[in-house]
Design a protein around this motif. Structure first.
Motif, PDB file in Angstrom:
ATOM      1  N   SER A   1      14.036   6.395 -21.563  1.00  0.00           N
ATOM      2  CA  SER A   1      15.239   7.174 -21.288  1.00  0.00           C
ATOM      3  C   SER A   1      14.912   8.643 -21.067  1.00  0.00           C
ATOM      4  CB  SER A   1      16.238   7.032 -22.445  1.00  0.00           C
ATOM      5  OG  SER A   1      16.682   5.701 -22.560  1.00  0.00           O
TER       6      SER A   1
ATOM      7  N   ALA B   1      15.403  11.760 -17.681  1.00  0.00           N
ATOM      8  CA  ALA B   1      15.797  13.169 -17.757  1.00  0.00           C
ATOM      9  C   ALA B   1      14.753  14.081 -17.122  1.00  0.00           C
ATOM     10  CB  ALA B   1      16.025  13.562 -19.216  1.00  0.00           C
TER      11      ALA B   1
ATOM     12  N   ASP C   1      19.941  21.196 -21.507  1.00  0.00           N
ATOM     13  CA  ASP C   1      20.620  19.907 -21.361  1.00  0.00           C
ATOM     14  C   ASP C   1      20.346  19.002 -22.561  1.00  0.00           C
ATOM     15  OD1 ASP C   1      21.771  20.438 -18.813  1.00  0.00           O
ATOM     16  OD2 ASP C   1      19.828  20.067 -17.878  1.00  0.00           O
ATOM     17  N   PHE C   2      19.113  19.016 -23.030  1.00  0.00           N
ATOM     18  CA  PHE C   2      18.780  18.230 -24.221  1.00  0.00           C
ATOM     19  C   PHE C   2      19.519  18.775 -25.440  1.00  0.00           C
ATOM     20  CE2 PHE C   2      15.499  16.563 -21.551  1.00  0.00           C
ATOM     21  CZ  PHE C   2      15.070  15.380 -22.139  1.00  0.00           C
TER      22      PHE C   2
ATOM     23  N   THR D   1      23.110  17.774 -25.937  1.00  0.00           N
ATOM     24  CA  THR D   1      23.377  16.360 -26.173  1.00  0.00           C
ATOM     25  C   THR D   1      23.435  16.078 -27.673  1.00  0.00           C
ATOM     26  OG1 THR D   1      22.199  15.790 -24.133  1.00  0.00           O
ATOM     27  CG2 THR D   1      22.577  14.010 -25.718  1.00  0.00           C
TER      28      THR D   1
ATOM     29  N   GLU E   1      16.559  11.038 -32.073  1.00  0.00           N
ATOM     30  CA  GLU E   1      17.332  12.275 -32.173  1.00  0.00           C
ATOM     31  C   GLU E   1      16.424  13.505 -32.193  1.00  0.00           C
ATOM     32  OE1 GLU E   1      19.355  13.245 -35.905  1.00  0.00           O
ATOM     33  OE2 GLU E   1      18.185  11.676 -36.883  1.00  0.00           O
TER      34      GLU E   1
ATOM     35  N   VAL F   1      16.456  15.841 -29.138  1.00  0.00           N
ATOM     36  CA  VAL F   1      17.507  16.836 -28.899  1.00  0.00           C
ATOM     37  C   VAL F   1      17.560  17.870 -30.016  1.00  0.00           C
ATOM     38  CG1 VAL F   1      18.845  15.225 -27.513  1.00  0.00           C
ATOM     39  CG2 VAL F   1      19.298  15.392 -29.961  1.00  0.00           C
TER      40      VAL F   1
END
Length: 449
Positions: free
Chosen positions: A417, A421, A430-431, A434, A443, A446
């Motif tokens: 995934s 990105a 962007d990370f 999230t 996790e 991010v």
């Protein structure tokens, strides 16, 4: 009526050859594929699929060791190599059958013989039959490299490792690429004494050094013995079956039960007859192709590991698709080789996508590196102190993510995934924007600092 027996003749029924065959046939082409071993190729028959099954099986050793602290009383445990081996090879048989059915359903003729090129439009089969084709696609893959040393006949490659009669108590793995490190982890987890012999000080060249350094420390802590800056001089088989290995620069030879040579794979072009069609080869025997997979002979193409571009199954599949779409489907396109993710199913697993830290600094100069060095929750009740490490490399000026590199449980599942990105050109912001999935290892991507 065609001037040729076939519109397309494919040599090699691995991932790239099978995809190209069935797609070309779906466009109405008359297709035949010749395979001298088994339908499915390296990945299915003697590569990533059976190897991943061995990885899964070997990981039970660690999981079962952790089970006691999780409240499970499992009693006396034992491991049966023969049962695992036979189950894995049984699944290979199943997949071989599925690949065969796929070709049958697309009306692709299968010829279970060795085929060699005899000209720009002609192929000769081992039975002596010669056929012609408007186009020839070479997709024979690569083959394990074996060193020219005394006693090499006592060594095995990654082809034979899936068929060992019994689990060796001691095994020496020669090399430190992904094949070597994966098998070293498998046999170590299954209780074997593992020695790794590597000709340099570096394991897994091409991956981020921070991640490979972590893997080297963790693998050593698990009991794998590394012999760096070392080369095999010879292997001698003793009367009791022990293999006595002479390593360059060592005063004492090492005794082992099995020597697995995993020092890379070379394109399988020897004896293929490509010179009869003036097909150009590179220094390693690879077939040289243009962006549309065309060789120096206009009627002959090549895809997959035999071109030595990127030796990964998903890449071969995309090349086979692009070839047939372009030549038979009137949908010309090429494969994008930028930001290809890859994983090493070592123990623990690792992987990466995009530029490594050193590559990013060389290309962009100013970069920012964000990391998370953490102990996975699944290890909290375990004796192991192993820690995961995630790295994100960003362009300091634009905040664009240039690469993500990881080591820790379930790395490949998480990285896929993240690779989307990176390929999409997202930024660190962007990370950060999230919301995390908590509690999870993913996790950390991010929450990088």
């Amino acid at each position: 009526m065609s001037d040729y027996d076939y519109d397309l003749f494919v040599i090699g029924a691995g991932s790239g050859g099978v995809r190209a065959s069935r797609v070309a046939a779906s466009y109405g082409a008359k297709v035949a594929v010749a395979e001298e071993h088994r339908i499915g190729g390296t990945c299915v028959i003697r590569g990533c699929v059976p190897k991943k099954l061995l990885v899964y099986a070997s990981m039970f050793a660690e999981e079962l060791d952790h089970a006691g602290s999780m409240g499970w009383d499992l009693g006396e445990l034992s491991f049966n190599w023969e049962k695992l081996r036979d189950h894995v090879n049984g699944d290979v048989d199943r997949l071989n059958g599925l690949y065969t059915q796929t070709l049958d359903s697309h009306k692709v003729e299968q010829i279970l013989e060795r085929a060699t090129v005899t000209g720009p439009h002609s192929v000769k089969l081992s039975s002596g039959r010669e056929v012609t084709a408007k186009y020839i696609l070479v997709a024979v893959g690569a083959w394990p490299y074996m060193p020219d040393i005394p006693g090499v006949e006592h060594c095995i490659s990654s082809n034979e490792v899936f068929h060992l009669e019994q689990l060796p108590k001691r095994i020496m793995v020669v090399g430190a690429g992904y094949i070597a490190m994966e098998f070293a982890g498998i046999f170590n987890a299954l209780g074997c004494d593992v020695d790794v012999v590597n000709r340099t000080q570096t394991i897994l060249r091409g991956y981020d050094e921070g991640i490979t350094d972590r893997l080297l420390r963790l693998a050593s802590a698990r009991g794998i013995q590394f012999h760096m800056d070392s080369r095999l001089n010879s292997v001698e088989k003793m009367e009791d079956g022990t293999l006595c290995v002479d390593i360059e620069g060592r005063d004492q030879r090492i005794d082992t039960d099995c020597v697995l040579v995993a020092t890379g794979r070379v394109p399988k072009t020897d004896g293929l007859g490509l010179e009869t069609a003036a097909v150009d080869l590179g220094d390693k025997g690879e077939i040289l192709v243009d962006e549309h997979n065309r060789t120096s002979c206009d009627s002959i193409y090549a895809v997959g590991d035999v071109t030595n571009r990127v030796q990964l199954t998903p890449v071969a599949i995309r090349e086979g698709q692009a070839f047939s779409d372009t030549v038979f489907g009137e949908k010309p396109h090429t494969v994008d080789y930028d930001c290809i993710p890859s994983a090493v199913f070592s123990q623990p697993p690792m992987g990466g996508v995009g530029l490594t830290e050193s590559e990013a600094r060389d290309k962009f100069g100013s970069v920012k590196v964000y990391t998370s060095d953490f102990r996975p929750m699944k290890n909290i009740f375990a004796e192991t102190q192993e820690r995961g490490l995630y790295k994100m490399i960003c362009d300091a000026d634009t905040d664009k993510v240039l690469g993500i590199h990881m080591i820790g449980p379930e790395t490949a599942e998480i990285l896929q995934s993240a690779a989307v990105a990176v390929k999409a050109g997202l930024t660190k912001r962007d990370f950060d924007a999230t919301v995390a999935i908590h509690p999870s290892m993913a996790e950390e991507l991010v929450l990088l600092k």
